[in-house]
Structures are given as structure tokens and as C-alpha cells.
Design a protein around this motif. Structure first.
Motif, PDB file in Angstrom:
ATOM      1  N   LEU A  67      52.818 -20.269  38.895  1.00  0.00           N
ATOM      2  CA  LEU A  67      52.043 -19.822  40.063  1.00  0.00           C
ATOM      3  C   LEU A  67      50.862 -18.958  39.640  1.00  0.00           C
ATOM      4  CD1 LEU A  67      51.787 -19.313  43.192  1.00  0.00           C
ATOM      5  CD2 LEU A  67      53.237 -17.330  42.812  1.00  0.00           C
ATOM      6  N   LEU A  68      51.133 -17.919  38.846  1.00  0.00           N
ATOM      7  CA  LEU A  68      50.077 -16.989  38.452  1.00  0.00           C
ATOM      8  C   LEU A  68      49.124 -17.613  37.438  1.00  0.00           C
ATOM      9  CD1 LEU A  68      51.956 -13.576  38.098  1.00  0.00           C
ATOM     10  CD2 LEU A  68      50.333 -14.238  39.861  1.00  0.00           C
ATOM     11  N   GLY A  69      49.678 -18.303  36.457  1.00  0.00           N
ATOM     12  CA  GLY A  69      48.826 -18.868  35.410  1.00  0.00           C
ATOM     13  C   GLY A  69      47.838 -19.878  35.942  1.00  0.00           C
ATOM     14  N   LEU A  70      48.337 -20.858  36.697  1.00  0.00           N
ATOM     15  CA  LEU A  70      47.439 -21.866  37.265  1.00  0.00           C
ATOM     16  C   LEU A  70      46.594 -21.283  38.382  1.00  0.00           C
ATOM     17  CD1 LEU A  70      49.628 -25.098  37.374  1.00  0.00           C
ATOM     18  CD2 LEU A  70      47.692 -24.617  35.894  1.00  0.00           C
ATOM     19  N   GLY A  71      47.234 -20.488  39.254  1.00  0.00           N
ATOM     20  CA  GLY A  71      46.512 -19.942  40.404  1.00  0.00           C
ATOM     21  C   GLY A  71      45.356 -19.055  39.985  1.00  0.00           C
ATOM     22  N   LEU A  72      45.647 -18.040  39.155  1.00  0.00           N
ATOM     23  CA  LEU A  72      44.583 -17.119  38.740  1.00  0.00           C
ATOM     24  C   LEU A  72      43.622 -17.791  37.768  1.00  0.00           C
ATOM     25  CD1 LEU A  72      46.503 -13.750  38.280  1.00  0.00           C
ATOM     26  CD2 LEU A  72      45.106 -14.488  40.196  1.00  0.00           C
ATOM     27  N   GLY A  73      44.175 -18.638  36.870  1.00  0.00           N
ATOM     28  CA  GLY A  73      43.293 -19.328  35.928  1.00  0.00           C
ATOM     29  C   GLY A  73      42.257 -20.173  36.646  1.00  0.00           C
ATOM     30  N   VAL A  74      42.704 -20.945  37.630  1.00  0.00           N
ATOM     31  CA  VAL A  74      41.784 -21.782  38.413  1.00  0.00           C
ATOM     32  C   VAL A  74      40.865 -20.914  39.266  1.00  0.00           C
ATOM     33  CG1 VAL A  74      41.677 -23.461  40.297  1.00  0.00           C
ATOM     34  CG2 VAL A  74      43.274 -23.816  38.414  1.00  0.00           C
ATOM     35  N   VAL A  86      33.631 -32.865  34.499  1.00  0.00           N
ATOM     36  CA  VAL A  86      33.640 -31.872  33.420  1.00  0.00           C
ATOM     37  C   VAL A  86      33.804 -30.465  33.986  1.00  0.00           C
ATOM     38  CG1 VAL A  86      32.275 -30.841  31.561  1.00  0.00           C
ATOM     39  CG2 VAL A  86      32.292 -33.325  31.876  1.00  0.00           C
ATOM     40  N   ALA A  87      33.015 -30.138  35.011  1.00  0.00           N
ATOM     41  CA  ALA A  87      33.111 -28.805  35.628  1.00  0.00           C
ATOM     42  C   ALA A  87      34.486 -28.592  36.258  1.00  0.00           C
ATOM     43  CB  ALA A  87      32.016 -28.638  36.676  1.00  0.00           C
ATOM     44  N   ALA A  88      35.019 -29.642  36.870  1.00  0.00           N
ATOM     45  CA  ALA A  88      36.340 -29.531  37.505  1.00  0.00           C
ATOM     46  C   ALA A  88      37.444 -29.365  36.476  1.00  0.00           C
ATOM     47  CB  ALA A  88      36.603 -30.766  38.362  1.00  0.00           C
ATOM     48  N   GLY A  89      37.249 -29.926  35.294  1.00  0.00           N
ATOM     49  CA  GLY A  89      38.284 -29.844  34.267  1.00  0.00           C
ATOM     50  C   GLY A  89      38.382 -28.480  33.609  1.00  0.00           C
ATOM     51  N   LEU A  90      37.294 -27.704  33.618  1.00  0.00           N
ATOM     52  CA  LEU A  90      37.307 -26.398  32.956  1.00  0.00           C
ATOM     53  C   LEU A  90      38.346 -25.437  33.546  1.00  0.00           C
ATOM     54  CD1 LEU A  90      33.491 -25.840  32.312  1.00  0.00           C
ATOM     55  CD2 LEU A  90      35.278 -26.309  30.634  1.00  0.00           C
ATOM     56  N   PRO A  91      38.391 -25.231  34.879  1.00  0.00           N
ATOM     57  CA  PRO A  91      39.422 -24.337  35.432  1.00  0.00           C
ATOM     58  C   PRO A  91      40.836 -24.795  35.109  1.00  0.00           C
ATOM     59  CG  PRO A  91      37.728 -24.754  37.073  1.00  0.00           C
ATOM     60  CD  PRO A  91      37.474 -25.691  35.941  1.00  0.00           C
ATOM     61  N   LEU A  92      41.066 -26.122  35.137  1.00  0.00           N
ATOM     62  CA  LEU A  92      42.402 -26.622  34.811  1.00  0.00           C
ATOM     63  C   LEU A  92      42.742 -26.366  33.345  1.00  0.00           C
ATOM     64  CD1 LEU A  92      42.424 -30.033  36.704  1.00  0.00           C
ATOM     65  CD2 LEU A  92      43.601 -27.932  37.346  1.00  0.00           C
ATOM     66  N   ALA A  93      41.753 -26.493  32.467  1.00  0.00           N
ATOM     67  CA  ALA A  93      41.983 -26.240  31.042  1.00  0.00           C
ATOM     68  C   ALA A  93      42.324 -24.774  30.811  1.00  0.00           C
ATOM     69  CB  ALA A  93      40.740 -26.628  30.239  1.00  0.00           C
ATOM     70  N   LEU A 114      48.854 -29.934  39.812  1.00  0.00           N
ATOM     71  CA  LEU A 114      47.698 -30.191  38.944  1.00  0.00           C
ATOM     72  C   LEU A 114      46.797 -31.309  39.470  1.00  0.00           C
ATOM     73  CD1 LEU A 114      49.194 -29.726  35.367  1.00  0.00           C
ATOM     74  CD2 LEU A 114      47.495 -28.304  36.499  1.00  0.00           C
ATOM     75  N   PRO A 115      47.337 -32.482  39.854  1.00  0.00           N
ATOM     76  CA  PRO A 115      46.448 -33.507  40.418  1.00  0.00           C
ATOM     77  C   PRO A 115      45.744 -33.056  41.697  1.00  0.00           C
ATOM     78  CG  PRO A 115      48.545 -34.472  39.775  1.00  0.00           C
ATOM     79  CD  PRO A 115      48.710 -32.995  39.687  1.00  0.00           C
ATOM     80  N   LEU A 116      46.471 -32.331  42.561  1.00  0.00           N
ATOM     81  CA  LEU A 116      45.837 -31.841  43.801  1.00  0.00           C
ATOM     82  C   LEU A 116      44.715 -30.868  43.481  1.00  0.00           C
ATOM     83  CD1 LEU A 116      48.878 -31.287  46.205  1.00  0.00           C
ATOM     84  CD2 LEU A 116      47.089 -33.005  46.398  1.00  0.00           C
ATOM     85  N   ALA A 117      44.986 -29.949  42.541  1.00  0.00           N
ATOM     86  CA  ALA A 117      43.946 -28.993  42.150  1.00  0.00           C
ATOM     87  C   ALA A 117      42.739 -29.725  41.556  1.00  0.00           C
ATOM     88  CB  ALA A 117      44.518 -27.993  41.148  1.00  0.00           C
ATOM     89  N   ALA A 118      43.011 -30.758  40.759  1.00  0.00           N
ATOM     90  CA  ALA A 118      41.921 -31.521  40.144  1.00  0.00           C
ATOM     91  C   ALA A 118      41.056 -32.198  41.207  1.00  0.00           C
ATOM     92  CB  ALA A 118      42.497 -32.562  39.188  1.00  0.00           C
ATOM     93  N   ILE A 119      41.697 -32.752  42.232  1.00  0.00           N
ATOM     94  CA  ILE A 119      40.941 -33.421  43.304  1.00  0.00           C
ATOM     95  C   ILE A 119      40.065 -32.418  44.064  1.00  0.00           C
ATOM     96  CG2 ILE A 119      41.181 -34.621  45.522  1.00  0.00           C
ATOM     97  CD1 ILE A 119      43.740 -35.919  44.331  1.00  0.00           C
ATOM     98  N   VAL A 120      40.657 -31.264  44.393  1.00  0.00           N
ATOM     99  CA  VAL A 120      39.894 -30.239  45.120  1.00  0.00           C
ATOM    100  C   VAL A 120      38.722 -29.745  44.280  1.00  0.00           C
ATOM    101  CG1 VAL A 120      40.001 -27.909  46.077  1.00  0.00           C
ATOM    102  CG2 VAL A 120      41.853 -29.514  46.528  1.00  0.00           C
ATOM    103  N   LEU A 121      38.964 -29.465  42.998  1.00  0.00           N
ATOM    104  CA  LEU A 121      37.897 -28.984  42.124  1.00  0.00           C
ATOM    105  C   LEU A 121      36.807 -30.040  41.950  1.00  0.00           C
ATOM    106  CD1 LEU A 121      40.094 -27.216  39.422  1.00  0.00           C
ATOM    107  CD2 LEU A 121      38.507 -26.098  40.993  1.00  0.00           C
ATOM    108  N   LEU A 122      37.214 -31.304  41.896  1.00  0.00           N
ATOM    109  CA  LEU A 122      36.238 -32.385  41.764  1.00  0.00           C
ATOM    110  C   LEU A 122      35.335 -32.438  42.994  1.00  0.00           C
ATOM    111  CD1 LEU A 122      35.548 -34.611  39.724  1.00  0.00           C
ATOM    112  CD2 LEU A 122      37.039 -36.146  41.005  1.00  0.00           C
ATOM    113  N   LEU A 123      35.929 -32.253  44.171  1.00  0.00           N
ATOM    114  CA  LEU A 123      35.140 -32.244  45.401  1.00  0.00           C
ATOM    115  C   LEU A 123      34.212 -31.036  45.464  1.00  0.00           C
ATOM    116  CD1 LEU A 123      37.891 -33.330  47.969  1.00  0.00           C
ATOM    117  CD2 LEU A 123      35.988 -34.716  47.112  1.00  0.00           C
TER     118      LEU A 123
END
Length: 500
Positions: free
Chosen positions: A222-229, A183-190, A168-177
Motif C-alpha cells: 500500500l505505502l510503497g506503491l501508493g507513495l511511490g506513484v 515512458v512517463a507512465a512507467g516511471l512512477p511504477l518503476a 499495477l495494471p490499473l495504476a498503469a492505465i490511469v498513469l497512461l491516461l
């Protein structure tokens, strides 16, 4: 807002059940009652009273030698209470089985037979562990199928927590970049997090009515976070793009951007999700519980990821509007698609030299996939556990001292024409067992005609051809009582290699 409210309500309902999902899942699931091995095991259990499962107690010492009075006295004190533990029906001590003793490595093992089916056998661990007594200078470790199943479950649960803490933190950093906005980066994680949480609660519910494998935990994350993001990334990117195009007033511009996002990126998400879900639903048709449960859990998770991406996410985007770019970490710019953009230039470059691009790419993909040609499929055993796990440590100590095959014996249910101990059937069994022993893949055969390698066929026939109907030798009587009844006898083959 109504859509967001519905999702919040579902999340609140799921919240108490999602953490309980790991406890409702089970290890195993690799067996079917129609398999030959299952039918043989049923015969042995019903007609010979063979225990359905067993665990191993590895007893070792760095200071005492197996066989010495000191070692045996300490070992007896350590395991004395195990015979009275719940679900324990018998113990085969190393004292009556020389094959269970390794003096050179300072280790012996006792076999503890249980009245539980293999998949339920972890229930006996707590009682056995509580019955063990700590003795100075002696180490007793629990190994075998029950310990493996229990550790698989606990390791899967801890891995799930660790993966969430890391991914989750790694995904958040990548999405933030990528987005440049928190806010936009937080939507896929939510969206991904909501899909995983509700999927775990749904899996807990399904596990109450059908067997679900512990391996679905990793699949769900794997599927929930991967496909959700993944799906949210596509949707949010398209929304920001559409938002930058409009020139109308804010409310109309946001509504149009959401509508176009769902109509274009949303359609791609829907068909992508349906395709993945159909592939997973196919696993439901398999009879093995592990495959069926992976199919059920996978389909549930993908369906929720798609549903969240097509309903929750557009609702959030509609409420946020241009505020999706709030908490920016860099200047946010909208790149409207044009014939001069970098993606358009890449597309034209590929189309100008299709072969020059396709051939090297294909060669690279084939090279990356070439290890697949040497793939070997196996059933999971203790070796898949991390070396820090106690049951894996016990298994390593045992296999290094006694060999892998010692802990993967094959028991054969043999039917004879008439009583198994008649001279004619003893002759048949004697010849067949000798043929097995001559096979280089076989380390040892245990049977009613394998008592002592010095005995001849004629001596075995005399041994079992007693006028009273029972052999005079007490050891032979005990052997017959656990291996033979009428025309059924059990022959145990210890292979030279491991289970796989």
C-alpha cells in the motif's frame, strides 16, 4: 547513470530476499507478558502444567448420527493417529464431554492440546493434518487459533499477489491516461515497484532479529506503491512542465528542468514523506509486536519511497530528457502555468466565495466521516477470513452448532488461602461460581464445584474432605489433577457471546 547503477545493484541484492519476506513474518503479536491474561496463563502453565495452546477438530457427517456406533467408530479411525503427532500433548475427546456434541447438527469436536506457544502453534498443523485419516461419510476439519494464524498468513500472501496483479495494471492505465506517454507512465511504477521490492527485502532482514507481523505485507504494498506513484506523479509532472519552459540547448534545458523539479516538487515530497514516516515511527514505541512491526515496516517503506523519488527518479529523468514523452498514446502538450489556465480560474473562484465553497465541502466531509462515530474496535478472529478458507468454514459450522462463546472461554487462575479443597475454600468457590452462573453474560462455568448441578455445597465439601487425602471418585481425581494444585485452581467461564 551512476545513481541508476547503484539502485540497480541494490535491487539485484534485494531480489533473492524479497520473496522470502512472507515466510519470515508471523501471525499474532497481540500479547504482552505483563498483561493480567498473560500472567494468569503463565501461572496455569507453570503450576498446573496447562498446555499453552490448542486446536479444534470439527468432526461431522451428513449420513451418520453422533453417538451411534457407526459414527463413533468412524470418528475414532479418523483421529486415532493425532495423539502421536508432533507437539500434541493430549486430546479431550467428545466422548467424555457432552458439551462437545451436537446431535441435531450432526457435528462433534475434539480439543487437541499442544506444547507450543499460541504464536508458534501453526507449526503443529502439518503433523496433525498428516495424522488424520480419510473415512467415507465423515468430514474432519481443523479449526482454532493455530489454523487461524496459519490461514491469515497464507491469505495475506495470496492477497498481496492478487493486489499486485490488479493494482499495477490499473495504476498503469490511469498513469497512461494522465501522462499520455508510456515512458512517463512507467516511471512512477518503476519507482514504486523498486521501493516495494527493497522494502520487502529489508523487512525480511529485520524479521531475523525481531518479531514482524504478517500484516506488514499489505502495508508495504500500500505505502510503497501508493507513495511511490504519488510522489513520482508530482515529480514527473513538474519535470515536463519545466522542460517545456526552457529555450536553451537540450542538455542545459534537461539539467535545469531536473534541478528545478527537485528544488520544488522534490522538497514537497521530502517533507511529506518525513511527516508520514514520523507518524509511523511513533508506533515503534508500542509494546505490542503487531504495532511495533507495522511502525518499523511503514517507516522503512516510506523512507525508500522518498529516497527513490529524490534520487532514482531525477536520475532517470536526466537520462531520458525529452524522451520521457516517447510511446505517446495521445498528443502530449505542456500546459505552462498562467493566470488564464483552468487551475488558476478554479483558484480565483474559490477565493471569491470562500464561505460558499468551504461550508458545503466541510458538511460533505463530516457526512462522509459520520460512520466513524459508531466504530467498534476488535481483535481479529476467524471471522475476518474469507468464507472459502477451510478454517473459517469449520469455525462457522462449530459456532452455528454450539454458539460463539463455546470457542472463546476465559480461564481464571484462582488463589485461595490454603489448600483449595478445604471445606472453607470449597464454600467460597461454590458461592462465587454460583454468582458467575447467575450472570446472563455467562453460558457455563466449569470448575471443581461444577461437576453436577444437583450437588449441594455440603456434598461438595464431603466429596473433597477425604481421610486419605484423595477423593474416592476417579472422575473427580482426574478433574483435580488438571485443574487444581495446592492453593491454585482453574475456573473456566464460557461466555454467552463471542470473543469480541
Amino acid at each position: 547513470r551512476a545513481v541508476i547503477g547503484v539502485w540497480l545493484g541494490i535491487l539485484l541484492l534485494a531480489l533473492p530476499f524479497a520473496p522470502q519476506a512472507p515466510g519470515a513474518l508471523q501471525a499474532g503479536g497481540f500479547d504482552l507478558p505483563t498483561l493480567e491474561s498473560a500472567r494468569a496463563r503463565t501461572l496455569l502453565e507453570q503450576e498446573l502444567g496447562a498446555p499453552p495452546s490448542a486446536l479444534v477438530l470439527a468432526i461431522s457427517s451428513d449420513t451418520m448420527v453422533p453417538g451411534s456406533m457407526e459414527f463413533e467408530s468412524a470418528a475414532a479411525r479418523a483421529v486415532a493417529g493425532v495423539v502421536g503427532a508432533p507437539h500434541v500433548v493430549a486430546i479431550r475427546s467428545h466422548l467424555i464431554a457432552p458439551s462437545q456434541v451436537s446431535v441435531a447438527n450432526g457435528i462433534v469436536y475434539d480439543i487437541v492440546f499442544l506444547d507450543l506457544k499460541p504464536d508458534d502453534s501453526p507449526e503443529a498443523l502439518e503433523g496433525v493434518a498428516a495424522a488424520l485419516v480419510n473415512v467415507d461419510g465423515l468430514t474432519v476439519q481443523i479449526a482454532g487459533g493455530p489454523a487461524f494464524y496459519a490461514d491469515i498468513q497464507s491469505v495475506s500472501e495470496s492477497d498481496l499477489r492478487r493486489s499486485e496483479l490488479i493494482s499495477l495494471p490499473l495504476a498503469a492505465i490511469v498513469l497512461l491516461l494522465v501522462f499520455g506517454s508510456a515512458v512517463a507512465a512507467g516511471l512512477p511504477l518503476a519507482v514504486g515497484g523498486a521501493a516495494v521490492l527493497i522494502a520487502l527485502a529489508a523487512i525480511f532482514g529485520v524479521a531475523q532479529v525481531t518479531r514482524m507481523s504478517v500484516f506488514v505485507l499489505n502495508l508495504t504494498t500500500l505505502l510503497g506503491l501508493g507513495l511511490g506513484v504519488d510522489y513520482s506523479l508530482l515529480m514527473v509532472s513538474r519535470f515536463r512542465e519545466e522542460l517545456g519552459r526552457g529555450s536553451a540547448r537540450r542538455a542545459d534545458r534537461v539539467a535545469t528542468a531536473v534541478q528545478r523539479t527537485v528544488a520544488t516538487a522534490g522538497r514537497a515530497v521530502f517533507f511529506s514523506g518525513v511527516t508520514v514516516m514520523l507518524g509511523l515511527v511513533g508506533l515503534v514505541l508500542f509494546d505490542f509486536a503487531i504495532l511495533r512491526s507495522i511502525g518499523i515496516a511503514g517507516a522503512i517503506t516510506v523512507a525508500l519511497a522518498v529516497l527513490a523519488s529524490l534520487t532514482l527518479l531525477p536520475a532517470l529523468l536526466g537520462v531520458l530528457g525529452a524522451r520521457v514523452d516517447r510511446l505517446a498514446v495521445r498528443k502530449v502538450t505542456y500546459e505552462e502555468p498562467s493566470e488564464q489556465g483552468r487551475w488558476a480560474r478554479l483558484a480565483r473562484g474559490v477565493m471569491r466565495r470562500p464561505l460558499a465553497v468551504a461550508v458545503p465541502t466541510l458538511v460533505l466531509l463530516v457526512a462522509l466521516g459520520s460512520p466513524w462515530l459508531g466504530v467498534k474496535f476488535n481483535a481479529p478472529d476467524g471471522s475476518i477470513l474469507p468464507e472459502r478458507v477451510p478454517s473459517r468454514q469449520a469455525l462457522d459450522a462449530l459456532t452455528s452448532s454450539f454458539g460463539e462463546g463455546e470457542f472463546s472461554p476465559m480461564t481464571v487462575a484462582v488463589r485461595t488461602n490454603g489448600d483449595a479443597t478445604t471445606p472453607e475454600n470449597i464454600a467460597l468457590l461454590f458461592d462465587w461460581v454460583r454468582a458467575l452462573e447467575a450472570d446472563p453474560r455467562v453460558a457455563r462455568v466449569d470448575s471443581i464445584v461444577s461437576i453436577d448441578e444437583r450437588l449441594t455445597l455440603a456434598q461438595y465439601q464431603l466429596l473433597y474432605d477425604s481421610p486419605t487425602g484423595a477423593p474416592p471418585d476417579r472422575y473427580v481425581q482426574q478433574l483435580l489433577s488438571v485443574t487444581t494444585k495446592g492453593d491454585l485452581t482453574a475456573v473456566t467461564i464460557t461466555p454467552a457471546q463471542g470473543p469480541n
